[in-house]
Enzyme design. Sequence first.
Site, mmCIF file in Angstrom:
data_model
loop_
_atom_site.group_PDB
_atom_site.id
_atom_site.type_symbol
_atom_site.label_atom_id
_atom_site.label_comp_id
_atom_site.label_asym_id
_atom_site.label_seq_id
_atom_site.Cartn_x
_atom_site.Cartn_y
_atom_site.Cartn_z
ATOM 1 N N ARG A 71 8.733 4.120 31.620
ATOM 2 C CA ARG A 71 7.717 3.627 31.751
ATOM 3 C C ARG A 71 7.542 2.083 32.034
ATOM 4 O O ARG A 71 7.036 1.575 33.054
ATOM 5 C CB ARG A 71 6.868 3.641 30.630
ATOM 6 C CG ARG A 71 5.403 3.727 30.627
ATOM 7 C CD ARG A 71 4.546 4.456 29.543
ATOM 8 N NE ARG A 71 4.529 5.593 29.478
ATOM 9 C CZ ARG A 71 3.516 6.440 29.813
ATOM 10 N NH1 ARG A 71 2.470 5.899 30.333
ATOM 11 N NH2 ARG A 71 3.260 7.971 29.859
ATOM 12 N N HIS A 81 13.317 7.037 35.102
ATOM 13 C CA HIS A 81 11.720 7.484 34.590
ATOM 14 C C HIS A 81 11.080 6.437 33.745
ATOM 15 O O HIS A 81 9.871 6.683 33.567
ATOM 16 C CB HIS A 81 11.761 8.737 34.128
ATOM 17 C CG HIS A 81 12.318 8.791 32.527
ATOM 18 N ND1 HIS A 81 11.483 8.498 31.637
ATOM 19 C CD2 HIS A 81 13.321 9.248 32.293
ATOM 20 C CE1 HIS A 81 12.152 8.524 30.676
ATOM 21 N NE2 HIS A 81 13.310 8.872 30.890
HETATM 22 C C1 UD1 Z 1 7.795 10.906 28.555
HETATM 23 C C2 UD1 Z 1 8.182 9.913 26.961
HETATM 24 C C3 UD1 Z 1 9.496 9.096 27.223
HETATM 25 C C4 UD1 Z 1 10.467 10.110 27.481
HETATM 26 C C5 UD1 Z 1 10.069 10.781 28.608
HETATM 27 C C6 UD1 Z 1 11.219 11.837 28.980
HETATM 28 C C7 UD1 Z 1 6.416 8.639 25.987
HETATM 29 C C8 UD1 Z 1 5.215 7.602 25.975
HETATM 30 N N1 UD1 Z 1 7.067 8.699 26.945
HETATM 31 O O1 UD1 Z 1 7.750 9.606 29.572
HETATM 32 O O2 UD1 Z 1 9.650 8.478 26.007
HETATM 33 O O3 UD1 Z 1 11.814 9.298 27.816
HETATM 34 O O4 UD1 Z 1 8.976 11.648 28.661
HETATM 35 O O5 UD1 Z 1 10.944 12.608 30.323
HETATM 36 O O6 UD1 Z 1 6.144 9.602 25.039
HETATM 37 N N2 UD1 Z 1 4.903 15.224 34.567
HETATM 38 C C9 UD1 Z 1 4.503 16.549 35.268
HETATM 39 N N3 UD1 Z 1 5.116 17.713 34.582
HETATM 40 C C10 UD1 Z 1 6.019 17.603 33.670
HETATM 41 C C11 UD1 Z 1 6.263 16.218 32.907
HETATM 42 C C12 UD1 Z 1 5.470 15.299 33.420
HETATM 43 O O7 UD1 Z 1 3.688 16.782 36.097
HETATM 44 O O8 UD1 Z 1 6.403 18.790 33.221
HETATM 45 C C13 UD1 Z 1 4.050 14.081 35.201
HETATM 46 C C14 UD1 Z 1 2.567 13.910 34.666
HETATM 47 O O9 UD1 Z 1 1.837 13.452 36.190
HETATM 48 C C15 UD1 Z 1 2.482 12.946 33.778
HETATM 49 C C16 UD1 Z 1 3.766 12.126 34.069
HETATM 50 O O10 UD1 Z 1 4.632 13.067 34.739
HETATM 51 O O11 UD1 Z 1 1.354 12.407 33.759
HETATM 52 C C17 UD1 Z 1 4.342 11.213 33.006
HETATM 53 O O12 UD1 Z 1 4.622 11.853 31.815
HETATM 54 P P1 UD1 Z 1 4.577 11.251 30.274
HETATM 55 O O13 UD1 Z 1 4.851 12.128 29.090
HETATM 56 O O14 UD1 Z 1 3.315 10.543 30.235
HETATM 57 O O15 UD1 Z 1 5.727 10.232 30.483
HETATM 58 P P2 UD1 Z 1 7.121 10.259 30.749
HETATM 59 O O16 UD1 Z 1 7.573 9.223 31.626
HETATM 60 O O17 UD1 Z 1 7.660 11.533 30.683
HETATM 61 N N1 UDP Z 2 17.736 16.501 32.229
HETATM 62 C C1 UDP Z 2 17.575 17.746 32.631
HETATM 63 N N2 UDP Z 2 17.066 18.076 34.022
HETATM 64 C C2 UDP Z 2 17.092 17.001 34.616
HETATM 65 C C3 UDP Z 2 17.016 15.629 34.261
HETATM 66 C C4 UDP Z 2 17.559 15.558 33.022
HETATM 67 O O1 UDP Z 2 17.532 18.771 32.096
HETATM 68 O O2 UDP Z 2 16.520 17.295 36.187
HETATM 69 C C5 UDP Z 2 18.126 16.320 30.828
HETATM 70 C C6 UDP Z 2 19.382 15.270 30.597
HETATM 71 O O3 UDP Z 2 20.544 16.429 30.364
HETATM 72 C C7 UDP Z 2 19.055 15.019 28.984
HETATM 73 C C8 UDP Z 2 17.633 15.078 29.174
HETATM 74 O O4 UDP Z 2 17.056 15.892 30.110
HETATM 75 O O5 UDP Z 2 19.249 16.108 28.126
HETATM 76 C C9 UDP Z 2 16.972 13.648 29.287
HETATM 77 O O6 UDP Z 2 15.573 13.682 29.704
HETATM 78 P P1 UDP Z 2 14.836 12.390 30.250
HETATM 79 O O7 UDP Z 2 15.785 11.650 31.113
HETATM 80 O O8 UDP Z 2 13.613 13.003 30.907
HETATM 81 O O9 UDP Z 2 14.409 11.607 28.870
HETATM 82 P P2 UDP Z 2 15.084 10.502 27.695
HETATM 83 O O10 UDP Z 2 16.318 11.119 27.392
HETATM 84 O O11 UDP Z 2 15.140 9.480 28.379
HETATM 85 O O12 UDP Z 2 14.036 10.305 26.861
#
Ligand code: UD1
Ligand code: UDP
Length: 387
Positions: free
Chosen positions: A219, A217
């Site tokens: 960015r 995921h």
């Molecule tokens: C964010 C964090 C990243 C973290 C990640 C965990 C920032 C800049 N990035 O990135 O550090 O590793 O979360 O997953 O803070 N969306 C949904 N429903 C949800 C969640 C996300 O629809 O419950 C979709 C939305 O369209 C949203 C997009 O995912 O716009 C991205 O979410 P965003 O929080 O901006 O970035 P992440 O890649 O999730």
């Molecule tokens: N995770 C989860 N469900 C999923 C994928 C990941 O609960 O479908 C958990 C995983 O075990 C870990 C955390 O989410 O604890 C990691 O989150 P993510 O990869 O979204 O973010 P990051 O750790 O890179 O910030």
Amino acid sequence: MKREEIVRQSMPLRKIMLVFGTRPEAIKMCPLVKELKARKMFQTVVCVTGQHREMLEQVLEAFHVVPDYNLSVMKKQQDLFDITVGILGKMKEVLQKESPDVVLVHGDTSTAFAAALACFYLQIPVGHVEAGLRTYDMHSPYPEEFNRQAVSIVTQYHFAPTMQARDNLLKEGKEPSKIWVTGNTVIDSLRTTVRKDYVHPELEWAKGSKLIFITAHRRENLGQPMYHMFRAIRRVLEEHPQVKALYPIHMNPAVREAAKKELEDCDRMHIIEPINVIECHNLMARAYLILTDSGGIQEEAPSLGKPVLVMRNTTERPEGIQAGTLKLAGTEEHTIYQNFKELLENKQAYDAMAKANNPYGDGHASKRIADILEQSAQKEFDGRSLS
Ligand code: UD1
Ligand code: UDP
């Protein structure tokens, strides 16, 4: 009764606010919420920013945590301005209303950055959970490296998960008396989720095969790098009929678009909706190998003894590399392809990585953080009362 005892008895409740907003922050902050709520000295307020929606809800439900505030900032395809501006404005109101003694933020998300900045503007002390992780490359991970360095600048309590994280903070000139090595609260979580007798339909489907667990995921990986990752994974799956892959896909539409294009008709791969943390930890515990660009998974896998190919060029979690469980596979198609293939075909290389070795603590990090907050409150109060 001695004066000190009278003072101790009349110490007012200390109000601690925890602010988090994404799935991984919730997984790592919920154990701390529970620990603080169990302590008489604290009044605990939980504010979620709602940077994530469904993926955050899944965690709150799994840990039975009910927030006091939900700022509900998430928008589809939000950019960094949307998140930061949305949180900063709404946090002002909540912080002014609650006036907490300390605000705890976590890690390196935009939620952590914006909440810490709001605290700085209102001169409210910040405690940073998972402090001191660094790549020193502002573009990888992006924008997280900036976020965590910025949070460190305004933090009064640095809760570093490892000695290495502490060393980073010391090198940056942070005051040693404000840094504590606590372990990572992710291990606190993991202790409560993994079960011996776990069953799941996806495990039935994968029976008799080597199960590969995939997430992606970041960015900075959106666009070309993600297409490369998916192409490499697809090629290896096509060449190895004994392998099945499970991919709980992130809700980011950009990730879904790339997966649809590269993996839609990929044999022996299940792409499923995000799973809850209990499912996730238990499925990872039963996987043969993990491919990911996630931060949290890099911390969980060493405890589970699962080899991880990290689809990134750098990591702020060198402890897992030193422990031998993690390997950087880069973001190029050929490097991911080679590394993935090798771990399937070379048993010796696989065995060398598949060993449980946990550099992230003993699962009592939340307790340590709560103890430190109690002791600091007591010290501050004693100082004030006795002066
Ligand atoms: C964010 C964090 C990243 C973290 C990640 C965990 C920032 C800049 N990035 O990135 O550090 O590793 O979360 O997953 O803070 N969306 C949904 N429903 C949800 C969640 C996300 O629809 O419950 C979709 C939305 O369209 C949203 C997009 O995912 O716009 C991205 O979410 P965003 O929080 O901006 O970035 P992440 O890649 O999730
Ligand atoms: N995770 C989860 N469900 C999923 C994928 C990941 O609960 O479908 C958990 C995983 O075990 C870990 C955390 O989410 O604890 C990691 O989150 P993510 O990869 O979204 O973010 P990051 O750790 O890179 O910030």
